[in-house]
Design a protein around this motif. Structure first.
Motif, PDB file in Angstrom:
ATOM      1  N   ALA A 146      73.799   0.676  46.900  1.00 27.95           N
ATOM      2  CA  ALA A 146      74.109  -0.614  47.541  1.00 27.95           C
ATOM      3  C   ALA A 146      74.266  -1.669  46.454  1.00 27.95           C
ATOM      4  CB  ALA A 146      73.019  -0.987  48.532  1.00 27.95           C
ATOM      5  N   HIS A 147      75.336  -1.550  45.685  1.00 27.45           N
ATOM      6  CA  HIS A 147      75.476  -2.377  44.487  1.00 27.45           C
ATOM      7  C   HIS A 147      75.760  -3.843  44.801  1.00 27.45           C
ATOM      8  CE1 HIS A 147      79.944  -3.010  44.290  1.00 27.45           C
ATOM      9  NE2 HIS A 147      79.859  -2.081  45.225  1.00 27.45           N
ATOM     10  N   THR A 148      76.091  -4.160  46.057  1.00 26.63           N
ATOM     11  CA  THR A 148      76.378  -5.547  46.412  1.00 26.63           C
ATOM     12  C   THR A 148      75.180  -6.262  47.027  1.00 26.63           C
ATOM     13  OG1 THR A 148      77.163  -4.951  48.626  1.00 26.63           O
ATOM     14  CG2 THR A 148      78.811  -4.983  46.859  1.00 26.63           C
ATOM     15  N   THR A 149      74.153  -5.539  47.412  1.00 27.80           N
ATOM     16  CA  THR A 149      73.067  -6.102  48.216  1.00 27.80           C
ATOM     17  C   THR A 149      71.980  -6.741  47.358  1.00 27.80           C
ATOM     18  OG1 THR A 149      73.457  -4.465  49.946  1.00 27.80           O
ATOM     19  CG2 THR A 149      71.352  -5.604  49.986  1.00 27.80           C
ATOM     20  N   ASN A 150      71.634  -7.980  47.698  1.00 29.57           N
ATOM     21  CA  ASN A 150      70.591  -8.714  46.995  1.00 29.57           C
ATOM     22  C   ASN A 150      69.269  -8.533  47.742  1.00 29.57           C
ATOM     23  OD1 ASN A 150      68.945 -10.537  45.669  1.00 29.57           O
ATOM     24  ND2 ASN A 150      70.453 -12.194  45.651  1.00 29.57           N
ATOM     25  N   VAL A 151      68.591  -7.435  47.462  1.00 29.70           N
ATOM     26  CA  VAL A 151      67.348  -7.103  48.168  1.00 29.70           C
ATOM     27  C   VAL A 151      66.255  -8.121  47.861  1.00 29.70           C
ATOM     28  CG1 VAL A 151      65.530  -5.374  48.406  1.00 29.70           C
ATOM     29  CG2 VAL A 151      67.902  -4.648  48.257  1.00 29.70           C
ATOM     30  N   GLU A 152      66.153  -8.514  46.603  1.00 25.85           N
ATOM     31  CA  GLU A 152      65.144  -9.513  46.236  1.00 25.85           C
ATOM     32  C   GLU A 152      65.395 -10.824  46.968  1.00 25.85           C
ATOM     33  OE1 GLU A 152      63.093 -10.868  42.085  1.00 25.85           O
ATOM     34  OE2 GLU A 152      65.264 -11.113  42.210  1.00 25.85           O
ATOM     35  N   GLY A 153      66.673 -11.195  47.107  1.00 20.89           N
ATOM     36  CA  GLY A 153      67.008 -12.410  47.837  1.00 20.89           C
ATOM     37  C   GLY A 153      66.560 -12.346  49.282  1.00 20.89           C
ATOM     38  N   PHE A 154      66.665 -11.166  49.900  1.00 21.47           N
ATOM     39  CA  PHE A 154      66.233 -11.005  51.289  1.00 21.47           C
ATOM     40  C   PHE A 154      64.715 -11.127  51.393  1.00 21.47           C
ATOM     41  CE2 PHE A 154      65.185  -8.075  54.920  1.00 21.47           C
ATOM     42  CZ  PHE A 154      65.633  -8.920  55.915  1.00 21.47           C
ATOM     43  N   PHE A 155      63.989 -10.461  50.477  1.00 22.35           N
ATOM     44  CA  PHE A 155      62.524 -10.576  50.476  1.00 22.35           C
ATOM     45  C   PHE A 155      62.106 -12.041  50.374  1.00 22.35           C
ATOM     46  CE2 PHE A 155      62.052  -6.150  48.307  1.00 22.35           C
ATOM     47  CZ  PHE A 155      62.183  -5.526  49.539  1.00 22.35           C
ATOM     48  N   ARG A 156      62.675 -12.724  49.397  1.00 19.86           N
ATOM     49  CA  ARG A 156      62.310 -14.122  49.179  1.00 19.86           C
ATOM     50  C   ARG A 156      62.667 -14.990  50.383  1.00 19.86           C
ATOM     51  NH1 ARG A 156      64.642 -15.323  43.113  1.00 19.86           N
ATOM     52  NH2 ARG A 156      62.942 -14.422  41.896  1.00 19.86           N
ATOM     53  N   TYR A 157      63.797 -14.713  50.974  1.00 22.00           N
ATOM     54  CA  TYR A 157      64.253 -15.569  52.069  1.00 22.00           C
ATOM     55  C   TYR A 157      63.257 -15.569  53.221  1.00 22.00           C
ATOM     56  CZ  TYR A 157      67.132 -17.576  55.735  1.00 22.00           C
ATOM     57  OH  TYR A 157      67.601 -18.378  56.751  1.00 22.00           O
ATOM     58  N   LEU A 158      62.817 -14.405  53.642  1.00 23.91           N
ATOM     59  CA  LEU A 158      61.872 -14.347  54.761  1.00 23.91           C
ATOM     60  C   LEU A 158      60.576 -15.075  54.425  1.00 23.91           C
ATOM     61  CD1 LEU A 158      62.338 -10.648  55.972  1.00 23.91           C
ATOM     62  CD2 LEU A 158      63.333 -12.723  56.952  1.00 23.91           C
ATOM     63  N   ILE A 159      60.074 -14.873  53.210  1.00 31.45           N
ATOM     64  CA  ILE A 159      58.826 -15.538  52.820  1.00 31.45           C
ATOM     65  C   ILE A 159      59.026 -17.049  52.720  1.00 31.45           C
ATOM     66  CG2 ILE A 159      57.132 -15.767  50.967  1.00 31.45           C
ATOM     67  CD1 ILE A 159      57.688 -12.774  50.333  1.00 31.45           C
ATOM     68  N   ASP A 160      60.132 -17.465  52.105  1.00 34.30           N
ATOM     69  CA  ASP A 160      60.382 -18.896  51.937  1.00 34.30           C
ATOM     70  C   ASP A 160      60.542 -19.603  53.280  1.00 34.30           C
ATOM     71  OD1 ASP A 160      60.248 -18.528  49.238  1.00 34.30           O
ATOM     72  OD2 ASP A 160      62.415 -18.604  48.888  1.00 34.30           O
ATOM     73  N   CYS A 161      61.151 -18.926  54.246  1.00 38.46           N
ATOM     74  CA  CYS A 161      61.259 -19.520  55.586  1.00 38.46           C
ATOM     75  C   CYS A 161      59.878 -19.691  56.209  1.00 38.46           C
ATOM     76  CB  CYS A 161      62.129 -18.644  56.483  1.00 38.46           C
ATOM     77  SG  CYS A 161      63.891 -18.671  56.089  1.00 38.46           S
ATOM     78  N   ALA A 162      59.042 -18.665  56.101  1.00 42.51           N
ATOM     79  CA  ALA A 162      57.709 -18.729  56.701  1.00 42.51           C
ATOM     80  C   ALA A 162      56.853 -19.812  56.063  1.00 42.51           C
ATOM     81  CB  ALA A 162      57.029 -17.369  56.584  1.00 42.51           C
ATOM     82  N   LYS A 163      57.075 -20.109  54.784  1.00 45.37           N
ATOM     83  CA  LYS A 163      56.297 -21.136  54.086  1.00 45.37           C
ATOM     84  C   LYS A 163      56.704 -22.546  54.490  1.00 45.37           C
ATOM     85  CE  LYS A 163      55.960 -20.492  49.611  1.00 45.37           C
ATOM     86  NZ  LYS A 163      56.401 -20.107  48.231  1.00 45.37           N
ATOM     87  N   ASP A 164      57.865 -22.681  55.095  1.00 47.59           N
ATOM     88  CA  ASP A 164      58.383 -23.992  55.459  1.00 47.59           C
ATOM     89  C   ASP A 164      57.685 -24.508  56.725  1.00 47.59           C
ATOM     90  OD1 ASP A 164      60.259 -26.034  56.669  1.00 47.59           O
ATOM     91  OD2 ASP A 164      61.412 -25.524  54.876  1.00 47.59           O
ATOM     92  N   PRO A 165      57.259 -25.794  56.752  1.00 47.86           N
ATOM     93  CA  PRO A 165      56.616 -26.342  57.953  1.00 47.86           C
ATOM     94  C   PRO A 165      57.490 -26.263  59.204  1.00 47.86           C
ATOM     95  CG  PRO A 165      56.346 -27.828  56.085  1.00 47.86           C
ATOM     96  CD  PRO A 165      57.313 -26.768  55.639  1.00 47.86           C
ATOM     97  N   ARG A 166      58.804 -26.172  59.010  1.00 49.10           N
ATOM     98  CA  ARG A 166      59.693 -26.079  60.166  1.00 49.10           C
ATOM     99  C   ARG A 166      59.631 -24.721  60.857  1.00 49.10           C
ATOM    100  NH1 ARG A 166      65.226 -27.178  57.515  1.00 49.10           N
ATOM    101  NH2 ARG A 166      64.102 -26.212  55.757  1.00 49.10           N
ATOM    102  N   PHE A 167      58.998 -23.744  60.215  1.00 49.22           N
ATOM    103  CA  PHE A 167      58.812 -22.448  60.868  1.00 49.22           C
ATOM    104  C   PHE A 167      57.661 -22.600  61.864  1.00 49.22           C
ATOM    105  CE2 PHE A 167      59.788 -17.834  60.358  1.00 49.22           C
ATOM    106  CZ  PHE A 167      58.876 -17.323  61.270  1.00 49.22           C
ATOM    107  N   ASN A 168      57.975 -23.183  63.002  1.00 46.03           N
ATOM    108  CA  ASN A 168      56.972 -23.372  64.044  1.00 46.03           C
ATOM    109  C   ASN A 168      57.614 -23.138  65.400  1.00 46.03           C
ATOM    110  OD1 ASN A 168      57.997 -25.967  65.214  1.00 46.03           O
ATOM    111  ND2 ASN A 168      57.488 -26.767  63.170  1.00 46.03           N
ATOM    112  N   ALA A 169      56.780 -23.022  66.416  1.00 47.87           N
ATOM    113  CA  ALA A 169      57.265 -22.645  67.742  1.00 47.87           C
ATOM    114  C   ALA A 169      58.236 -23.663  68.316  1.00 47.87           C
ATOM    115  CB  ALA A 169      56.083 -22.447  68.686  1.00 47.87           C
ATOM    116  N   ASP A 170      58.001 -24.953  68.119  1.00 50.74           N
ATOM    117  CA  ASP A 170      58.880 -25.969  68.692  1.00 50.74           C
ATOM    118  C   ASP A 170      60.304 -25.848  68.134  1.00 50.74           C
ATOM    119  OD1 ASP A 170      56.911 -27.049  70.277  1.00 50.74           O
ATOM    120  OD2 ASP A 170      56.337 -28.579  68.820  1.00 50.74           O
ATOM    121  N   ILE A 171      60.423 -25.755  66.829  1.00 55.80           N
ATOM    122  CA  ILE A 171      61.755 -25.725  66.215  1.00 55.80           C
ATOM    123  C   ILE A 171      62.436 -24.384  66.459  1.00 55.80           C
ATOM    124  CG2 ILE A 171      62.952 -25.730  63.985  1.00 55.80           C
ATOM    125  CD1 ILE A 171      61.037 -27.936  63.095  1.00 55.80           C
TER     126      ILE A 171
END
Length: 492
Positions: A146-171
């Motif tokens: 999978a020479h085109t796939t940024n696996v590290e970018g995907f890992f980081r993305y999920l974690i970075d979203c969860a760290k954001d205060p906007r990751f809450n039930a209302d939003i």
């Protein structure tokens, strides 16, 4: 007396009502939280479709609720980055292989366990995309890198979203309600259970992935991962060290060529005994936990081993100069066959003989292998496992389908086969990985065009783990001999 009887009768009916409510609540809770439903028939309509979209059980512990997965790019588009820049396009910006008309990219599975969940299978790292030219549709080859796939970018993305205060039930619920209609039960489950639990689990991954946030480590880039550190930090919970060993995602077709009795070893450094062990360990890595159903997991591993053992390497799809290839075969026999078509093939060669970057070797050792094998054994799973000895170098690879394995060397530090035949000092020192337009002349992918620079990830061969030194075999051949050799390699 009458009052006492009436009270007892009322209490009896109240108890029955509460019991009924408890039973109904339990049934709803089981149905909406734990009941497993089979994937649709199209997923298993052919072995290739099953490999691309079939569940291997990762949805149980590593799955992301479908509607959360769906809306994250709508809420957090600025967190999809590459080389430090925001890249538009949602999940497609991560370079995933995405077939027209499909709901999810190749290697992303969808399964309902109470509620729909998205996870990964082996195809996310083992499907190659290539195009003949810039305006061509992509061709997807299962079993390739999978020479085109940024696996590290995907890992980081999920974690970075969860760290954001906007990751809450209302939003999240507001965005989910814009794209679908959940019934009142799912509304309550998402708001009060699914979203908070998902956030908690994603944040728990941050400590395990701490090393991918280190400023002194370069990004993996498209098509690479740090495989043995992933194993070290996830499977045996080792403390973080300073090792860094990025490697290309390997091809996994024609696995029957590896014969344990002949001394063949798997993975770039020969750290695993056989294909069954590699598949099991890789699948456990995708699951992120012991399998929820051991019998089903073992059936999946066996199926993958049987499928990939029989999967043929892809044929070169473009014209080949037969006369030049015939000349190249003679050059190959005289200069390359000793390692790549002999008893040495598939076995580890000492690092001193090959001379390539040692970062991958330093990231793993005998002690880690012993601990990892014990972890798998404690799960009640049997396999030959990881080799319990210190590593000496890198495996001399089989060359079947070599035309589609670019970039080259274990760390993907050389963009094309023609570049690999030049001395290390003359190889590209800077290029862009992960662009899928094919270079038929140099045999690899275009890596320095304006479009490649826009789409790909930058690899500086002076970076940690990224050296393009070593493997100077064939570098003294004449230009015409090198061209002929490359033409022959297209036929393998």
């Amino acid at each position: 007396m009458t009052t006492s009887c009436s009270c007892k009768t009322w209490l009896k009916y109240a108890a029955l009502a509460l019991a009924a409510l408890a039973i109904i609540g339990g049934m709803i809770g089981y149905d909406r939280g734990f009941r497993q439903y089979p994937q649709p028939d199209w997923v298993t309509a052919s072995p290739e479709m099953r490999f691309k979209y079939g569940s291997i059980g990762a949805e149980n512990d590593a799955g992301v609720p479908y509607w959360i997965f769906y809306v994250l790019p709508r809420i957090f588009p600025e967190k999809l980055t590459q080389d430090g820049l925001v890249v538009p396009g949602g999940y497609a910006s991560l370079g995933v292989s995405w077939e027209q008309g499909q709901e999810l990219p190749i290697g992303f599975t969808k399964k309902t366990i109470g509620f729909a969940r998205v996870a990964n299978n082996c195809a996310v790292c083992h499907t190659t995309s290539y195009r003949e030219k810039i305006d061509s549709n992509p061709v997807f080859v299962v079993g390739g890198s999978a020479h085109t796939t940024n696996v590290e970018g995907f890992f980081r993305y999920l974690i970075d979203c969860a760290k954001d205060p906007r990751f809450n039930a209302d939003i999240l619920m507001a965005e989910i309600n814009r794209v679908t209609h959940l019934d009142w039960i799912d509304q309550l489950l998402y708001r009060f259970l699914i979203i908070p639990i998902t956030k908690k689990r994603l944040l728990e991954r941050e400590a395990q992935f701490a090393w991918i946030y280190r400023k002194d480590f370069p990004e993996w880039g498209r098509g690479r991962d740090d495989a043995m550190n992933l194993t070290k930090y996830f499977m045996i919970k080792a403390p973080m060290d300073d090792t860094f060993g990025p490697t290309d995602m390997p091809s996994v077709w024609n696995l029957k060529k590896y014969v344990w009795e002949k001394g063949h070893r798997m993975n770039y450094a020969g750290d695993s005994n056989d294909a069954y062990s590699v598949i099991m360990d890789s699948a456990l890595g995708v699951l992120g936990a012991p399998p929820a159903n051991k019998a089903d997991f073992l059936e999946q591993v066996k199926w993958l081993k049987d499928y990939l053992s029989a999967l043929p390497p892809p044929k070169y799809p473009f014209p080949i100069n037969a006369a030049r290839a015939a000349t190249g075969m003679t050059v190959f026999d005289a200069n390359c066959a000793t390692c790549h078509a002999s008893e040495k093939t598939g076995t580890p060669l000492p690092l001193a003989d090959v001379g390539t970057d040692r970062g991958r070797l330093d990231s793993w050792n005998k002690g880690a292998a012993i601990k990892a094998n014990q972890v798998v054994k404690d799960m009640g799973l049997e396999r030959k496992g990881l080799v319990e000895e210190d590593l000496i170098g890198y495996v001399a690879p089989f060359l079947d389908g070599i035309w589609l394995k670019a970039p080259y060397l274990h760390n993907g530090s050389v963009p094309t086969l023609r570049d690999l035949l030049e001395p290390a000092a003359k190889r590209p020192k800077l290029f862009w990985r992960g662009y899928d337009v094919y270079d038929q002349t140099k045999v690899g992918f275009v890596s320095d065009s304006p479009e490649a620079k826009r789409v790909g990830t930058r690899l500086d061969t002076a970076s940690k783990g990224g050296s393009n030194k070593g493997h100077e075999f064939g570098t003294s051949l004449s230009a015409s001999e090198k061209d002929a050799l490359v033409e022959y390699l297209k036929t393998l």
